[in-house]
Motif scaffolding. Structure first.
Motif, PDB file in Angstrom:
ATOM      1  N   HIS A  87       0.831  -1.206   0.000  1.00 29.58           N
ATOM      2  CA  HIS A  87       0.000   0.000   0.000  1.00 29.58           C
ATOM      3  C   HIS A  87       0.866   1.257   0.000  1.00 29.58           C
ATOM      4  O   HIS A  87       0.542   2.239  -0.680  1.00 29.58           O
ATOM      5  N   CYS A 114       1.912   2.089  -3.396  1.00 31.37           N
ATOM      6  CA  CYS A 114       0.900   2.817  -4.180  1.00 31.37           C
ATOM      7  C   CYS A 114       1.023   4.317  -3.954  1.00 31.37           C
ATOM      8  O   CYS A 114       0.918   5.107  -4.899  1.00 31.37           O
ATOM      9  N   TYR A 143      -1.634   1.723  -8.252  1.00 30.46           N
ATOM     10  CA  TYR A 143      -3.062   1.579  -7.943  1.00 30.46           C
ATOM     11  C   TYR A 143      -3.731   0.702  -9.000  1.00 30.46           C
ATOM     12  O   TYR A 143      -4.544  -0.164  -8.677  1.00 30.46           O
ATOM     13  N   ARG A 144      -3.387   0.914 -10.267  1.00 26.80           N
ATOM     14  CA  ARG A 144      -3.955   0.089 -11.343  1.00 26.80           C
ATOM     15  C   ARG A 144      -3.522  -1.369 -11.198  1.00 26.80           C
ATOM     16  O   ARG A 144      -4.332  -2.277 -11.317  1.00 26.80           O
ATOM     17  N   ALA A 167      -7.077  -1.194  -7.729  1.00 27.20           N
ATOM     18  CA  ALA A 167      -7.832  -0.246  -6.917  1.00 27.20           C
ATOM     19  C   ALA A 167      -8.817   0.585  -7.730  1.00 27.20           C
ATOM     20  O   ALA A 167      -9.606   1.314  -7.150  1.00 27.20           O
ATOM     21  N   MET A 205      -9.147   5.913  -8.633  1.00 30.35           N
ATOM     22  CA  MET A 205      -8.082   6.111  -7.636  1.00 30.35           C
ATOM     23  C   MET A 205      -6.757   6.385  -8.339  1.00 30.35           C
ATOM     24  O   MET A 205      -5.988   7.262  -7.918  1.00 30.35           O
ATOM     25  N   ALA A 206      -6.482   5.641  -9.408  1.00 32.11           N
ATOM     26  CA  ALA A 206      -5.232   5.840 -10.140  1.00 32.11           C
ATOM     27  C   ALA A 206      -5.161   7.250 -10.717  1.00 32.11           C
ATOM     28  O   ALA A 206      -4.129   7.923 -10.614  1.00 32.11           O
ATOM     29  N   ALA A 234      -4.600   9.846  -8.005  1.00 30.42           N
ATOM     30  CA  ALA A 234      -3.204   9.822  -7.564  1.00 30.42           C
ATOM     31  C   ALA A 234      -2.320  10.545  -8.576  1.00 30.42           C
ATOM     32  O   ALA A 234      -1.437  11.325  -8.189  1.00 30.42           O
ATOM     33  N   PRO A 282      -6.507   9.670  -2.497  1.00 30.97           N
ATOM     34  CA  PRO A 282      -5.851   8.342  -2.501  1.00 30.97           C
ATOM     35  C   PRO A 282      -4.763   8.216  -1.440  1.00 30.97           C
ATOM     36  O   PRO A 282      -4.624   7.167  -0.810  1.00 30.97           O
ATOM     37  N   THR A 329      -5.135   5.505   1.531  1.00 29.84           N
ATOM     38  CA  THR A 329      -4.102   4.475   1.533  1.00 29.84           C
ATOM     39  C   THR A 329      -3.222   4.583   2.780  1.00 29.84           C
ATOM     40  O   THR A 329      -2.818   3.561   3.340  1.00 29.84           O
ATOM     41  N   ASN A 365     -13.324  -1.229  -8.897  1.00 34.81           N
ATOM     42  CA  ASN A 365     -12.383  -2.305  -8.589  1.00 34.81           C
ATOM     43  C   ASN A 365     -12.696  -3.519  -9.458  1.00 34.81           C
ATOM     44  O   ASN A 365     -13.847  -3.898  -9.636  1.00 34.81           O
TER      45      ASN A 365
END
Length: 149
Positions: free
Chosen positions: A24, A27, A35-36, A40, A44-45, A48, A55, A59, A114
């Motif tokens: 984590h 990430c 994240y990808r 996640a 989220m990606a 970030a 994120p 995280t 997800n």
């Protein structure tokens, strides 16, 4: 009979929590691609990659929780100083991991980004770690009960 500090289940559970915390943390450090990779979700990606705080905060909380749980695993195994409410904490940690592992179908709609792969793998990991905590806790307190008898 197993002695304190020789509880392989709780030691393995603690190691797994440390490893999960490290993943984590990766990430947070490495951003959207991580994240990808860990499933996640694209949202989220992208957040970030945009440098948004969400994120990182989410995280970071997960990292902190996993680190505390790892410490309770070590405490229950007797390898570090006994932490407050260790027995209760280990029961709750075991229960949370096991519940997360079996309830993923109910949780999936809340996180539609997800991937199914994420849900299957993370749920399997949660069941595994929860099982380690549960077995280790049972082993530790059955040993202590036997010593007191």
């Amino acid at each position: 009979m197993h002695s304190a500090g020789n509880n392989k289940y709780l030691l393995a559970a603690a190691f797994c929590c440390f490893a999960a915390a490290l993943a984590h943390l990766g990430c947070i450090v490495f951003g959207g691609d991580w994240y990808r990779f860990f499933g996640a979700g694209e949202q989220m990606a992208r957040m970030a990659e945009q440098g948004l705080w969400y994120p990182t905060i989410v995280t970071s909380v997960i990292v902190l929780v996993l680190l505390v749980w790892a410490l309770y695993g070590l405490s229950g195994a007797g390898t570090i100083k006994r932490l407050p409410l260790t027995r209760l904490a280990l029961i709750l940690i075991s229960s949370i991991f096991l519940l997360r592992g079996v309830s993923f179908v109910a949780i999936m709609p809340m996180f539609p980004e997800n991937s199914l792969t994420f849900w299957l793998i993370s749920s399997g990991i949660c069941l595994f770690i929860g099982g380690l905590f549960a077995l280790g806790s049972w082993q530790q307190w059955s040993v202590l009960s036997a010593k007191q008898a």
